[in-house]
Design a protein around this motif. Sequence first.
Motif: not given
Length: 112
Positions: A20-38
């Motif tokens: 669960g912790a791995f999935l949570f941090f992976k999702k957060t990392e993906n969201q940050n990458n998306e915002l950084e790309n924007k």
Amino acid sequence: MKKKVVLIILLIIVVIAAVGAFLFFKKTENQNNELENKMQTASKAYFEKYVSAKDSINVYKITLKDLEEANQNGENYDLKGLENCDKTNTFANVTINYKNGKAKNAQVELKC
């Protein structure tokens, strides 16, 4: 026998929590990458339109506030998801390609 059952149950709980912790941090990392790309895409476009490459600066700082002001003046940069970010401390440092005067790279710093 009871100790083995308790130990197995604890082990299962630890494994589930780790997954669960791995999935949570992976999702957060993906969201940050998306915002950084924007932010990176919008900053490069902003640079191309509003900044002179003849300046002696090799890195140009474009803040979220700059991009939002450009949107208010008719631009259409995709800033969705960046609403809760600090307007002046969320920025991109755009590196200039001196051969053609275009934006070469943008390093993003998010403060959300």
